[in-house]
Structure formats: C-alpha cells, structure tokens
Design a protein around this motif. Structure first.
Motif, short mmCIF file in Angstrom:
data_model
loop_
_atom_site.label_atom_id
_atom_site.label_comp_id
_atom_site.label_asym_id
_atom_site.label_seq_id
_atom_site.Cartn_x
_atom_site.Cartn_y
_atom_site.Cartn_z
N VAL A 67 0.84 -1.21 0.00
CA VAL A 67 0.00 0.00 0.00
C VAL A 67 0.87 1.26 0.00
O VAL A 67 0.60 2.21 -0.72
N PHE A 68 1.94 1.25 0.78
CA PHE A 68 2.82 2.41 0.91
C PHE A 68 3.85 2.49 -0.23
O PHE A 68 4.43 3.54 -0.47
N LEU A 69 4.07 1.37 -0.92
CA LEU A 69 5.11 1.31 -1.94
C LEU A 69 4.58 1.35 -3.37
O LEU A 69 5.37 1.30 -4.32
N ALA A 70 3.27 1.48 -3.55
CA ALA A 70 2.68 1.49 -4.89
C ALA A 70 3.35 2.56 -5.75
O ALA A 70 3.46 3.72 -5.35
N GLY A 71 3.85 2.17 -6.90
CA GLY A 71 4.50 3.10 -7.83
C GLY A 71 5.96 3.37 -7.54
O GLY A 71 6.61 4.11 -8.29
N THR A 72 6.51 2.79 -6.49
CA THR A 72 7.91 3.03 -6.12
C THR A 72 8.87 2.36 -7.10
O THR A 72 8.65 1.23 -7.51
N VAL A 73 9.91 3.08 -7.46
CA VAL A 73 10.97 2.53 -8.30
C VAL A 73 12.17 2.26 -7.39
O VAL A 73 12.63 3.14 -6.67
N VAL A 74 12.65 1.03 -7.41
CA VAL A 74 13.84 0.64 -6.66
C VAL A 74 15.02 0.75 -7.61
O VAL A 74 14.99 0.21 -8.71
N ASP A 75 16.05 1.46 -7.18
CA ASP A 75 17.24 1.67 -8.01
C ASP A 75 18.48 1.31 -7.20
O ASP A 75 18.42 1.17 -5.98
N TRP A 76 19.59 1.13 -7.88
CA TRP A 76 20.89 0.88 -7.23
C TRP A 76 21.76 2.07 -7.55
O TRP A 76 21.88 2.49 -8.72
N GLN A 77 22.36 2.65 -6.54
CA GLN A 77 23.21 3.82 -6.73
C GLN A 77 24.59 3.52 -6.16
O GLN A 77 24.72 3.00 -5.06
N GLN A 78 25.61 3.85 -6.93
CA GLN A 78 26.98 3.67 -6.46
C GLN A 78 27.77 4.93 -6.78
O GLN A 78 27.87 5.34 -7.93
N THR A 79 28.28 5.55 -5.71
CA THR A 79 29.08 6.76 -5.86
C THR A 79 30.42 6.54 -5.15
O THR A 79 30.64 5.50 -4.55
N LEU A 80 31.26 7.53 -5.16
CA LEU A 80 32.53 7.43 -4.44
C LEU A 80 32.31 7.35 -2.93
O LEU A 80 33.12 6.77 -2.21
N MET A 81 31.22 7.91 -2.45
CA MET A 81 30.96 7.97 -1.01
C MET A 81 30.14 6.81 -0.47
O MET A 81 30.28 6.43 0.68
N GLN A 82 29.23 6.26 -1.31
CA GLN A 82 28.35 5.21 -0.81
C GLN A 82 27.74 4.41 -1.94
O GLN A 82 27.75 4.84 -3.09
N SER A 83 27.21 3.26 -1.60
CA SER A 83 26.46 2.47 -2.56
C SER A 83 25.30 1.82 -1.84
O SER A 83 25.38 1.53 -0.65
N GLY A 84 24.21 1.63 -2.56
CA GLY A 84 23.05 0.98 -1.96
C GLY A 84 21.80 1.19 -2.78
O GLY A 84 21.79 1.90 -3.79
N PHE A 85 20.74 0.53 -2.33
CA PHE A 85 19.45 0.67 -2.99
C PHE A 85 18.83 1.99 -2.58
O PHE A 85 18.95 2.43 -1.44
N VAL A 86 18.19 2.64 -3.54
CA VAL A 86 17.46 3.88 -3.28
C VAL A 86 16.04 3.70 -3.79
O VAL A 86 15.79 2.91 -4.70
N PHE A 87 15.12 4.44 -3.19
CA PHE A 87 13.70 4.27 -3.50
C PHE A 87 13.11 5.60 -3.95
O PHE A 87 13.23 6.60 -3.25
N ARG A 88 12.48 5.58 -5.11
CA ARG A 88 11.76 6.76 -5.61
C ARG A 88 10.28 6.47 -5.44
O ARG A 88 9.67 5.81 -6.28
N ASN A 89 9.73 6.94 -4.31
CA ASN A 89 8.37 6.63 -3.93
C ASN A 89 7.48 7.85 -4.18
O ASN A 89 7.61 8.87 -3.48
N PRO A 90 6.55 7.76 -5.15
CA PRO A 90 5.70 8.91 -5.46
C PRO A 90 4.69 9.23 -4.37
O PRO A 90 4.06 10.29 -4.40
N ASN A 91 4.53 8.36 -3.40
CA ASN A 91 3.55 8.57 -2.32
C ASN A 91 4.10 9.41 -1.17
O ASN A 91 3.35 9.86 -0.31
N VAL A 92 5.41 9.62 -1.14
CA VAL A 92 6.05 10.34 -0.03
C VAL A 92 5.66 11.82 -0.06
O VAL A 92 5.81 12.49 -1.07
N LYS A 93 5.17 12.29 1.09
CA LYS A 93 4.81 13.71 1.24
C LYS A 93 5.97 14.50 1.81
O LYS A 93 6.17 15.66 1.48
N SER A 94 6.73 13.88 2.73
CA SER A 94 7.92 14.51 3.27
C SER A 94 8.86 13.42 3.75
O SER A 94 8.46 12.30 4.00
#
Length: 104
Positions: A67-94
């Motif tokens: 219910v809270f994750l509907a429409g969320t895109v799960v991505d993998w991000q790797q930078t010089l400082m960190q790496s990990g899964f990131v979530f682009r959730n259109p339901n987030v208000k703040s």
C-alpha cells in the motif's frame, strides 16, 4: 525496479546461492518522519508476497507494505561515497534529512 537494481539483485542471488531468492522490501513504523524502509534478503517469497520480476531479478513485497510502496521505483546507486538501494516513492509527502524515513 531499474536495470541497475536488477543487476545488483541478480548478483546477490548468485552470491547467496539462492536462485529463487529476492530482495524483500517493506515499510515499518519508525524513524524521524514516521515510516522507514526495510530491506532484507529472502531465499523465497512468503505465501502472500507480491513478486516483482525484471530480467531474472526478484523483489518481494508483503501486502501491508505494498500500500505504501505502490508506484515506487527501486534503483541501485553507487558513488565514491556510498552504494546501496534507493527508493523513488511517489507517495512520499515529506522525508527526513537522512532520507531513511518518510511520511505518506
């Protein structure tokens, strides 16, 4: 899920020796803003999980979290400082400053 996330999830499946495994993504109460993401590895989906697949990679989401994750895109991000899964959730208000908890 993004192509990068699918590549990372397939690599985890190989590393863990669980060909039917997948990344379990959920939401729980807590954190600065009220809700936070929970990720873990699962050897197989639970009975009522939604299973999202892309190119052989699998995500498992329990019905309550879906219910809270509907429409969320799960991505993998790797930078010089960190790496990990990131979530682009259109339901987030703040979200909090650290980006690990949110409000819907």
């Amino acid at each position: 899920m993004s192509e990068k996330a699918a590549v990372r999830i397939r690599a985890l499946s190989t590393e863990k020796g669980t060909p039917n495994g997948g990344l379990r993504l959920g939401v729980k109460g807590g954190g600065c803003s009220g809700l936070s993401y929970v990720i873990d590895w699962a050897a197989e989906p639970s009975k009522h999980d939604q299973v999202i697949e892309r190119d052989g990679a699998r995500l498992f989401v329990d019905p309550k979290s879906a219910v809270f994750l509907a429409g969320t895109v799960v991505d993998w991000q790797q930078t010089l400082m960190q790496s990990g899964f990131v979530f682009r959730n259109p339901n987030v208000k703040s979200a909090c400053g650290c980006g690990e908890s949110f409000t819907i």
